[in-house]
Design an enzyme around this catalytic site. Structure first.
Site, PDB file in Angstrom:
ATOM      1  N   GLU A 112       0.733  -0.915   0.214  1.00  0.00           N
ATOM      2  CA  GLU A 112      -0.058  -0.103   0.094  1.00  0.00           C
ATOM      3  C   GLU A 112       1.098   1.548   0.259  1.00  0.00           C
ATOM      4  O   GLU A 112       1.947   1.726   1.228  1.00  0.00           O
ATOM      5  CB  GLU A 112      -0.661   0.301   1.152  1.00  0.00           C
ATOM      6  CG  GLU A 112      -1.952  -1.430   1.359  1.00  0.00           C
ATOM      7  CD  GLU A 112      -2.451  -1.125   2.197  1.00  0.00           C
ATOM      8  OE1 GLU A 112      -2.399   0.055   3.041  1.00  0.00           O
ATOM      9  OE2 GLU A 112      -3.457  -2.087   2.812  1.00  0.00           O
ATOM     10  N   HIS A 167       0.032   3.589   2.867  1.00  0.00           N
ATOM     11  CA  HIS A 167      -0.025   2.914   4.704  1.00  0.00           C
ATOM     12  C   HIS A 167       1.574   3.686   4.935  1.00  0.00           C
ATOM     13  O   HIS A 167       2.475   2.837   4.334  1.00  0.00           O
ATOM     14  CB  HIS A 167      -0.588   1.478   4.895  1.00  0.00           C
ATOM     15  CG  HIS A 167      -0.578   1.292   6.029  1.00  0.00           C
ATOM     16  ND1 HIS A 167      -1.227   0.611   6.993  1.00  0.00           N
ATOM     17  CD2 HIS A 167       0.983   0.782   6.938  1.00  0.00           C
ATOM     18  CE1 HIS A 167      -1.127   0.160   7.482  1.00  0.00           C
ATOM     19  NE2 HIS A 167       0.009   0.425   8.120  1.00  0.00           N
TER      20      HIS A 167
END
Length: 236
Positions: A205, A208
């Site tokens: 991700e 993140h």
């Protein structure tokens, strides 16, 4: 169990504190609140809380960013997430994928596990076991992107929470197309300022980042020989 969940936790007891609104941009109304996620029983009055040490490091990342991009800001998409909200979003994402595949509800068992495995590539299981907390439920993980001097989102090539390979941080790294090279360069700007402030980036991700939780410790230990670190933030 994911590999990072095997990391030991020595909870430091640091409090959750609000992320200072004057230094960052925010999603308002919060995207998961729009969907009806159950924040009402949370230990914080909004999702925009983090552990005190994580906020301090986030401030350092903000300073680093603005040394080169003076009027840009880090936009906080999500931060502290109670386990109840984690479960809500896992269920919501599961239902979305099932609907996109044309599944009947309730989803047949043979398809249920396949979809759940896809969900768990990007979402942590909403575990109530204190030895395996979802990263966001520790107050040590956050989802972020960048906005420019006009408060417009920088185009990173895929939206936050997209469940596809485009979410991988280096997905556009080897592209020869100029606009895709731009996506990668923007992702790299975000990563560089966060890593310089002590954060680690989720392998799947681009948005993140974490500091002090199990995932952070696991990623840190992969890049060092000798002394291994453990997590200092457990479920809050």
């Amino acid at each position: 169990m994911k590999p990072y969940q095997q990391i030991a936790i020595d909870e430091c007891g640091e409090p959750l504190i609000p992320i200072p609104t004057e230094h960052f941009a925010f999603e308002t109304l919060h995207p998961y609140q729009k969907l009806g996620a159950p924040y009402q029983n949370s230990k914080a009055d909004s999702p925009y809380y983090l552990r005190q040490g994580v906020v301090e490091s986030l401030m350092a990342a903000k300073t680093q960013l603005q040394q080169n991009y003076q009027n840009w800001k880090i936009l906080i998409f999500d931060a502290y997430r109670p386990v109840e909200v984690q479960k809500f979003m896992v269920d919501y994402t599961f239902d979305q994928i099932a609907a996109d595949r044309g599944c009947e509800f309730p989803v047949p068992e043979d398809k249920h596990q396949v979809i759940l495995e896809q969900v768990y590539q990007f979402w942590a299981a909403p575990s109530l076991d204190r030895t395996t907390p979802p990263p966001h439920s520790t107050g040590a993980a956050l989802d972020i992107t960048l906005v420019d001097e006009n408060n417009r989102l920088i185009d990173m090539g895929s939206p936050i929470d997209e469940i596809s390979e485009r979410s991988y941080p280096d997905f556009f790294a080897n592209s020869k197309e100029p606009h895709k090279q731009k996506y990668h360069s923007y992702r790299q700007i975000l990563k560089d300022v966060m890593v310089a402030a002590g954060f680690q980036q989720h392998p799947n991700e681009w948005w993140h980042f974490c500091l002090g939780d199990q995932m952070w410790a696991w990623l840190t230990n992969q890049n060092r020989a000798g002394h291994q670190v453990i997590a200092r933030y457990g479920r809050y």
